[in-house]
Design an enzyme around this catalytic site. Structure first.
Site, PDB file in Angstrom:
ATOM      1  N   HIS A  36       9.799  -5.027  -2.003  1.00  0.00           N
ATOM      2  CA  HIS A  36       9.830  -5.731  -0.712  1.00  0.00           C
ATOM      3  C   HIS A  36      10.964  -5.245   0.174  1.00  0.00           C
ATOM      4  CE1 HIS A  36       6.867  -8.188  -2.748  1.00  0.00           C
ATOM      5  NE2 HIS A  36       6.398  -8.315  -1.516  1.00  0.00           N
ATOM      6  N   ARG A  44       4.116 -12.690   6.276  1.00  0.00           N
ATOM      7  CA  ARG A  44       4.706 -13.051   4.973  1.00  0.00           C
ATOM      8  C   ARG A  44       5.641 -14.246   5.183  1.00  0.00           C
ATOM      9  NH1 ARG A  44       4.539  -7.070   4.105  1.00  0.00           N
ATOM     10  NH2 ARG A  44       3.603  -6.713   2.068  1.00  0.00           N
ATOM     11  N   ASN A  48      -0.438  -3.548  -3.116  1.00  0.00           N
ATOM     12  CA  ASN A  48       0.879  -3.353  -3.749  1.00  0.00           C
ATOM     13  C   ASN A  48       0.910  -4.017  -5.119  1.00  0.00           C
ATOM     14  OD1 ASN A  48       1.455  -2.359  -1.242  1.00  0.00           O
ATOM     15  ND2 ASN A  48       2.470  -4.218  -0.543  1.00  0.00           N
ATOM     16  N   ASP A  49       0.446  -5.265  -5.141  1.00  0.00           N
ATOM     17  CA  ASP A  49       0.429  -5.963  -6.422  1.00  0.00           C
ATOM     18  C   ASP A  49      -0.760  -5.557  -7.279  1.00  0.00           C
ATOM     19  OD1 ASP A  49       2.765  -7.567  -6.621  1.00  0.00           O
ATOM     20  OD2 ASP A  49       2.009  -8.735  -4.938  1.00  0.00           O
ATOM     21  N   ARG A  57       0.160 -16.195   5.550  1.00  0.00           N
ATOM     22  CA  ARG A  57       0.042 -16.308   4.099  1.00  0.00           C
ATOM     23  C   ARG A  57       0.992 -17.384   3.603  1.00  0.00           C
ATOM     24  NH1 ARG A  57       1.412 -11.311   0.315  1.00  0.00           N
ATOM     25  NH2 ARG A  57       3.529 -11.879   0.886  1.00  0.00           N
ATOM     26  N   GLU A  69      -5.131  -9.492  -5.488  1.00  0.00           N
ATOM     27  CA  GLU A  69      -3.987  -8.662  -5.890  1.00  0.00           C
ATOM     28  C   GLU A  69      -3.715  -8.727  -7.384  1.00  0.00           C
ATOM     29  OE1 GLU A  69      -0.532  -9.794  -3.606  1.00  0.00           O
ATOM     30  OE2 GLU A  69      -0.994 -11.921  -3.738  1.00  0.00           O
TER      31      GLU A  69
HETATM   32  C1  PEP Z   1       0.426  -6.801  -1.670  1.00  0.00           C
HETATM   33  O1  PEP Z   1       0.707  -7.177  -2.798  1.00  0.00           O
HETATM   34  O2  PEP Z   1      -0.193  -5.744  -1.447  1.00  0.00           O
HETATM   35  C2  PEP Z   1       0.827  -7.581  -0.499  1.00  0.00           C
HETATM   36  C3  PEP Z   1       0.428  -7.263   0.704  1.00  0.00           C
HETATM   37  O3  PEP Z   1       1.681  -8.610  -0.702  1.00  0.00           O
HETATM   38  P1  PEP Z   1       3.256  -8.400  -0.987  1.00  0.00           P
HETATM   39  O4  PEP Z   1       3.572  -6.968  -0.752  1.00  0.00           O
HETATM   40  O5  PEP Z   1       3.976  -9.304  -0.076  1.00  0.00           O
HETATM   41  O6  PEP Z   1       3.372  -8.801  -2.416  1.00  0.00           O
HETATM   42 MG    MG Z   2       1.394  -9.170  -3.113  1.00  0.00          MG
END
Ligand code: PEP
Ligand code: MG
Length: 592
Positions: free
Chosen positions: A214, A321, A480-481, A358, A457
């Site tokens: 992050h 976010r 990402n997750d 979110r 995710e």
């Molecule tokens: C992700 O996981 O791709 C996402 C957009 O959420 P974050 O990066 O905030 O976990």
């Molecule tokens: Mg995420």
């Protein structure tokens, strides 16, 4: 001597500036810039604190002079002498004055910066006795800092835009506030990054972190060159060294030679030209060669980012976010009114375009702060994170839901829920939303309709899409997750960063299946993870059928350029081949 340090490129571009090392000192002090008219009073504050410590030491010396050798051994008196000598040494106060006057550092920061400079000199001493005096120096600086706390020192104040940010680094400027600064740190939390968002830094580098940590995501949203995972960079760079940060190659060059500087100056100008070219696409509709409309949305962290999103050409916010409103607040979470106002600001800021809020996603590499909902579990990425955290604290969750629903009375709001995996979590979430509406009804308070979305995710969610599509209006793929959990790679850990692969066949299959299932059921689907802003992947995602991308605003025009050049009738069969390939990266390289 010039040295190069390699890390992970996380935010493109080249930054050239003087290093500002933060939090490299074991002493936890506030770092902020003062206003030029505060220089004198800030130096006076440091001097007053030093003088009070000198007085205290003299008093101590006086009192031990009346004691016998048993109560006050001779060494104690000698130690006090050393401390007094160090305190009165010109280099300390002269250095502090320099940091305050030239760099506009606050007094505490100036003191720890100077401590570092002198400590290095001690480290380089041949004489072991003198080398060991470094510990004494640290002790006296701690004493001065303690004294300063009693001399009207502000608590932590973020670094603010008090200093002019130079548009062009000019290496001939000398030691003035016009010198561009780059931030060098061992680690920075996402909340630290948020503080730096409106600061003067031209770039940053950290020792730790992965590409989609992050911290890296916030750096990208700031659109300044950044390198993470540069191992021991914060130890190799010294306060005020000249540093080049190459955010394209993931390289940090310390103390560059004139030839290297010239080369990077050229690179920097090339990048500026490229940006200029892209800016011509701002008002061009995002449509492929074969007429497919593609929605390009922005990811934001704070309501104030909405204006930047609009300026970058976003047609809405695909991911707000909201957790960034909750972080770094020392245990005082935002109440309903504060949240409502923040969400409404984002909605107003987007001037009628949709805003996807979110619900809070704290945990893993986004801790709130010390003391609130302890995040120090064995494996925080697999722990009480996101919706799990919300469901564990229904009052907090209901507060957030009410605030979002109220903001929806002022514009188009989509409510997005992170990290869902279980049917029971879906049911509980929906029940909470119904309860929040009922509470607002009871109060007679206005609220608006929302489209309900779920993040995909966790692989378990991607494998049970029918369940999700039964309950939600749209899905948003958090790549990402999804990559982190599919490949069991901690996204924030640079030591396994080489295994974090968006093109792993398993990841691609989950992404493609989610897009296909949503399309076949006529439901909205977007990607809001970092894959959406990666121009190297735009054509592949288009070929998989994706028509909605949400990314940090700085990437929107570059992705639009890819969209304008794309023909989805040709990309679809190509994407299918890539999906079936053993090595998708190789299959992609072989061209459409
Ligand atoms: C992700 O996981 O791709 C996402 C957009 O959420 P974050 O990066 O905030 O976990
Ligand atoms: Mg995420």
């Amino acid at each position: 001597m010039t040295i190069s340090i390699h890390g992970l490129p996380v935010s493109r571009g080249v930054a050239i500036g003087r290093a500002v090392l933060v939090a490299s000192s074991p002493m936890d002090v506030a770092h902020y810039f003062i206003q030029p008219h505060e220089v004198e009073s800030e130096i006076a504050r440091a001097r007053a604190a030093r003088d009070s410590v000198i007085e205290e030491l003299y008093r101590l010396q006086e009192s031990i002079s009346h004691m016998g050798p048993k109560e006050a051994p001779h060494e104690l008196s000698a130690l006090l002498d050393v401390h007094l000598m160090l305190l009165q040494d010109d280099e300390l106060i002269r250095g502090v004055k320099g940091w305050v006057a030239d760099r506009l550092y606050n007094a505490e920061w100036a003191l720890t910066a100077q401590l570092e400079v002198i400590s290095r000199q001690f480290d380089e001493m041949e004489d072991a006795y003198l080398r060991e005096r470094k510990a004494d120096l640290e002790q006296i600086v701690e004493r001065v800092l303690r004294a300063m706390r009693g001399v009207a020192s502000p608590i932590t104040v973020p670094l603010q835009r008090n200093v002019r940010r130079p548009s062009q680094p000019d290496l001939l400027l000398g030691d003035t506030v016009d010198v561009p600064l780059v931030l060098v740190a061992q680690d920075l939390s996402p909340a630290d990054m948020l503080h730096f968002k409106h600061s003067v830094f031209a770039g940053f580098v950290t020792d730790v972190g992965g590409k989609t940590s992050h911290t890296a995501i916030v750096a990208r949203s700031m659109d300044i060159p950044a390198v993470v995972g540069a191992r021991n960079c914060s130890q190799l760079v010294r306060q005020d060294d000249w540093v080049i940060i190459d955010g394209d190659a993931g390289v940090v060059i310390v103390d560059p030679s004139p030839i290297i500087l010239a080369e990077y100056g050229f690179k920097k100008r090339q990048r500026e030209l490229e940006r200029g070219r892209l800016s011509r696409l701002l008002h061009t509709p995002s449509v492929t060669l074969d007429g497919e409309k593609v929605q390009l949305l922005a990811n934001i962290e704070m309501p104030e980012d909405a204006s930047g999103a609009l300026q970058a050409g976003a047609l809405g916010v695909g991911l707000f976010r909201s957790e960034f409103l909750f972080m770094g607040r020392r245990g005082h979470l935002p109440n309903e009114e504060e949240q409502f106002q923040a969400y409404k600001r984002a909605v107003d800021g987007m001037q009628g375009l949709p805003v996807t809020i979110r619900t809070v996603d704290v945990g893993a590499d986004k801790p709130l702060d010390q003391g609130v909902h302890d995040a120090a579990h064995l494996n925080p990425a697999l722990g009480l994170r996101a919706i799990r955290w919300s469901l564990a604290d229904p009052a907090m969750f209901l507060t957030q839901l009410r605030a979002i629903l109220r903001a929806a009375a002022f514009g188009q709001v989509n409510l997005l829920v992170p990290m869902l995996a279980h049917a029971s979590e879906i049911h509980q979430t929906l029940a909470h939303i119904a309860q929040a509406r009922a509470m607002l009804d009871k109060r007679g308070q206005a609220y608006g309709p929302v489209q309900l979305g779920a993040m995909i995710e966790i692989p378990a969610a991607a494998l049970t899409l029918k369940l999700f599509l039964k309950h939600f209006d749209f899905l948003s793929i958090g790549t990402n997750d999804l990559i982190q959990y599919t490949l069991a790679i901690d996204r924030a850990d640079e030591s396994v960063a080489h295994l974090y692969d968006p093109l792993h066949p398993a990841v691609l299959q989950l992404v493609a299946a989610t897009i296909a299932e949503c399309r076949s059921q006529g439901k909205g689907v977007s990607v809001c993870g970092e894959m959406a802003g990666d121009v190297g992947l735009t054509r592949l995602l288009l070929g998989m059928g994706l028509r909605s991308f949400s990314m940090h605003p700085a990437q929107i025009l570059a992705v639009k350029q890819e969209v304008l050049r794309a023909d989805t009738t040709r990309l679809a069969p190509w994407a299918q081949r890539v999906l079936e390939a053993e090595n998708p990266a190789l299959a992609m390289a072989s061209g459409v």
